[in-house]
Design a protein around this motif. Structure first.
Motif, PDB file in Angstrom:
ATOM      1  N   GLN A 173       0.846  -1.196   0.000  1.00 13.96           N
ATOM      2  CA  GLN A 173       0.000   0.000   0.000  1.00 13.96           C
ATOM      3  C   GLN A 173       0.885   1.252   0.000  1.00 13.96           C
ATOM      4  O   GLN A 173       1.785   1.384   0.827  1.00 13.96           O
ATOM      5  CB  GLN A 173      -0.942   0.008   1.206  1.00 13.96           C
ATOM      6  N   VAL A 174       0.603   2.156  -0.929  1.00 14.34           N
ATOM      7  CA  VAL A 174       1.396   3.367  -1.091  1.00 14.34           C
ATOM      8  C   VAL A 174       0.676   4.541  -0.439  1.00 14.34           C
ATOM      9  O   VAL A 174      -0.520   4.749  -0.652  1.00 14.34           O
ATOM     10  CB  VAL A 174       1.642   3.660  -2.590  1.00 14.34           C
ATOM     11  N   ALA A 175       1.422   5.314   0.335  1.00 12.87           N
ATOM     12  CA  ALA A 175       0.850   6.468   1.029  1.00 12.87           C
ATOM     13  C   ALA A 175       0.711   7.659   0.085  1.00 12.87           C
ATOM     14  O   ALA A 175       1.614   7.962  -0.696  1.00 12.87           O
ATOM     15  CB  ALA A 175       1.737   6.852   2.210  1.00 12.87           C
ATOM     16  N   VAL A 176      -0.448   8.326   0.173  1.00 13.89           N
ATOM     17  CA  VAL A 176      -0.728   9.512  -0.626  1.00 13.89           C
ATOM     18  C   VAL A 176      -1.314  10.570   0.310  1.00 13.89           C
ATOM     19  O   VAL A 176      -2.237  10.271   1.082  1.00 13.89           O
ATOM     20  CB  VAL A 176      -1.745   9.196  -1.750  1.00 13.89           C
ATOM     21  N   ALA A 177      -0.795  11.793   0.259  1.00 11.72           N
ATOM     22  CA  ALA A 177      -1.321  12.866   1.115  1.00 11.72           C
ATOM     23  C   ALA A 177      -2.743  13.201   0.695  1.00 11.72           C
ATOM     24  O   ALA A 177      -3.012  13.509  -0.460  1.00 11.72           O
ATOM     25  CB  ALA A 177      -0.438  14.105   1.025  1.00 11.72           C
ATOM     26  N   ALA A 178      -3.679  13.128   1.642  1.00 12.36           N
ATOM     27  CA  ALA A 178      -5.087  13.417   1.351  1.00 12.36           C
ATOM     28  C   ALA A 178      -5.713  14.110   2.553  1.00 12.36           C
ATOM     29  O   ALA A 178      -5.065  14.301   3.582  1.00 12.36           O
ATOM     30  CB  ALA A 178      -5.816  12.110   1.043  1.00 12.36           C
ATOM     31  N   ASP A 179      -6.978  14.482   2.436  1.00 10.38           N
ATOM     32  CA  ASP A 179      -7.718  15.156   3.492  1.00 10.38           C
ATOM     33  C   ASP A 179      -6.968  16.428   3.889  1.00 10.38           C
ATOM     34  O   ASP A 179      -6.692  17.250   3.040  1.00 10.38           O
ATOM     35  CB  ASP A 179      -7.967  14.196   4.669  1.00 10.38           C
ATOM     36  N   ASP A 180      -6.608  16.598   5.182  1.00  9.33           N
ATOM     37  CA  ASP A 180      -5.932  17.838   5.570  1.00  9.33           C
ATOM     38  C   ASP A 180      -4.414  17.694   5.607  1.00  9.33           C
ATOM     39  O   ASP A 180      -3.711  18.527   6.161  1.00  9.33           O
ATOM     40  CB  ASP A 180      -6.469  18.378   6.901  1.00  9.33           C
ATOM     41  N   ALA A 181      -3.879  16.633   5.003  1.00 11.34           N
ATOM     42  CA  ALA A 181      -2.432  16.457   4.919  1.00 11.34           C
ATOM     43  C   ALA A 181      -1.900  17.206   3.700  1.00 11.34           C
ATOM     44  O   ALA A 181      -2.320  16.963   2.572  1.00 11.34           O
ATOM     45  CB  ALA A 181      -2.090  14.975   4.817  1.00 11.34           C
ATOM     46  N   ALA A 182      -0.964  18.140   3.933  1.00 11.57           N
ATOM     47  CA  ALA A 182      -0.381  18.912   2.839  1.00 11.57           C
ATOM     48  C   ALA A 182       0.721  18.125   2.132  1.00 11.57           C
ATOM     49  O   ALA A 182       0.978  18.334   0.946  1.00 11.57           O
ATOM     50  CB  ALA A 182       0.173  20.233   3.367  1.00 11.57           C
ATOM     51  N   ASP A 183       1.372  17.230   2.866  1.00  9.38           N
ATOM     52  CA  ASP A 183       2.448  16.421   2.313  1.00  9.38           C
ATOM     53  C   ASP A 183       2.568  15.168   3.174  1.00  9.38           C
ATOM     54  O   ASP A 183       1.984  15.098   4.264  1.00  9.38           O
ATOM     55  CB  ASP A 183       3.767  17.204   2.316  1.00  9.38           C
ATOM     56  N   ILE A 184       3.327  14.209   2.694  1.00  5.33           N
ATOM     57  CA  ILE A 184       3.467  12.938   3.416  1.00  5.33           C
ATOM     58  C   ILE A 184       4.844  12.382   3.127  1.00  5.33           C
ATOM     59  O   ILE A 184       5.411  12.634   2.061  1.00  5.33           O
ATOM     60  CB  ILE A 184       2.352  11.960   2.966  1.00  5.33           C
ATOM     61  N   GLY A 185       5.401  11.639   4.085  1.00  7.85           N
ATOM     62  CA  GLY A 185       6.708  11.041   3.848  1.00  7.85           C
ATOM     63  C   GLY A 185       7.094  10.060   4.931  1.00  7.85           C
ATOM     64  O   GLY A 185       6.476  10.004   5.992  1.00  7.85           O
ATOM     65  N   TRP A 186       8.126   9.278   4.631  1.00  8.49           N
ATOM     66  CA  TRP A 186       8.685   8.300   5.559  1.00  8.49           C
ATOM     67  C   TRP A 186       9.977   8.880   6.116  1.00  8.49           C
ATOM     68  O   TRP A 186      10.862   9.270   5.350  1.00  8.49           O
ATOM     69  CB  TRP A 186       8.966   6.988   4.835  1.00  8.49           C
ATOM     70  N   PHE A 187      10.097   8.926   7.453  1.00 10.97           N
ATOM     71  CA  PHE A 187      11.235   9.581   8.082  1.00 10.97           C
ATOM     72  C   PHE A 187      11.868   8.712   9.164  1.00 10.97           C
ATOM     73  O   PHE A 187      11.164   8.052   9.925  1.00 10.97           O
ATOM     74  CB  PHE A 187      10.785  10.913   8.719  1.00 10.97           C
ATOM     75  N   THR A 188      13.205   8.758   9.223  1.00 18.37           N
ATOM     76  CA  THR A 188      13.933   8.087  10.295  1.00 18.37           C
ATOM     77  C   THR A 188      13.838   8.951  11.551  1.00 18.37           C
ATOM     78  O   THR A 188      13.473  10.138  11.486  1.00 18.37           O
ATOM     79  CB  THR A 188      15.419   7.913   9.943  1.00 18.37           C
ATOM     80  N   LEU A 189      14.220   8.384  12.680  1.00 14.34           N
ATOM     81  CA  LEU A 189      14.239   9.145  13.926  1.00 14.34           C
ATOM     82  C   LEU A 189      15.158  10.357  13.806  1.00 14.34           C
ATOM     83  O   LEU A 189      14.799  11.459  14.241  1.00 14.34           O
ATOM     84  CB  LEU A 189      14.683   8.256  15.094  1.00 14.34           C
ATOM     85  N   GLU A 190      16.327  10.181  13.195  1.00 15.67           N
ATOM     86  CA  GLU A 190      17.260  11.313  13.028  1.00 15.67           C
ATOM     87  C   GLU A 190      16.622  12.435  12.200  1.00 15.67           C
ATOM     88  O   GLU A 190      16.796  13.614  12.500  1.00 15.67           O
ATOM     89  CB  GLU A 190      18.571  10.849  12.389  1.00 15.67           C
ATOM     90  N   GLU A 191      15.891  12.067  11.159  1.00 13.10           N
ATOM     91  CA  GLU A 191      15.212  13.078  10.333  1.00 13.10           C
ATOM     92  C   GLU A 191      14.094  13.749  11.126  1.00 13.10           C
ATOM     93  O   GLU A 191      13.910  14.969  11.032  1.00 13.10           O
ATOM     94  CB  GLU A 191      14.664  12.428   9.060  1.00 13.10           C
TER      95      GLU A 191
END
Length: 137
Positions: A99-117
């Motif tokens: 399943q691929v994440a897509v920014a929708a509803d009130d999300a302006a952007d979306i991404g996968w981040f490490t703890l350091e990021e």
């Protein structure tokens, strides 16, 4: 006079050491990255809120919600009045890898981040705390 907190839930999906975060478009965390989530609808249980909001904001159908943390989030305006008050239930969830994440509803952007990021992003303190707890466990 104190107001009762409004119920809200968020969901944490982790893949390969990265957390799925959305860039919030609306208050109370506008312009900050956070776990997908939002306010409960009338009669909705916290785990149902987490799954519904996750799907609305990411397009991913998550499953198996497990309560991880709760937060009493009180935000005050400069004059000291309460501007928002939420009782946030944070859940760990699972989802199919394809399943691929897509920014929708009130999300302006979306991404996968490490703890350091995440440490370098504008995030609510609860998001950083949850990510650190998960990575250190």
């Amino acid at each position: 006079m104190t107001s009762l907190p409004r119920p809200a839930s968020s969901a944490i999906l982790q893949r390969d050491g990265r957390f799925l975060l959305v860039l919030r478009r609306n208050p109370p965390s506008a312009d900050m990255y956070a776990f997908p989530g939002g306010r409960a609808e009338e009669g909705e249980m916290p785990d149902e809120t987490a799954l519904r909001e996750f799907a609305e904001e990411t397009g991913i159908m998550a499953r198996n919600p497990r309560l991880f943390r709760t937060y009493d989030l009180l935000t005050r305006a400069e004059d000291g009045t309460v501007s928002s008050h939420f009782f946030l239930s944070v859940f760990l969830v699972d989802a199919d890898e394809d399943q691929v994440a897509v920014a929708a509803d009130d999300a302006a952007d979306i991404g996968w981040f490490t703890l350091e990021e995440i440490r370098r992003l504008p995030v609510p303190p609860s998001v950083l705390e949850c990510a650190e707890l998960i990575i250190s466990s």
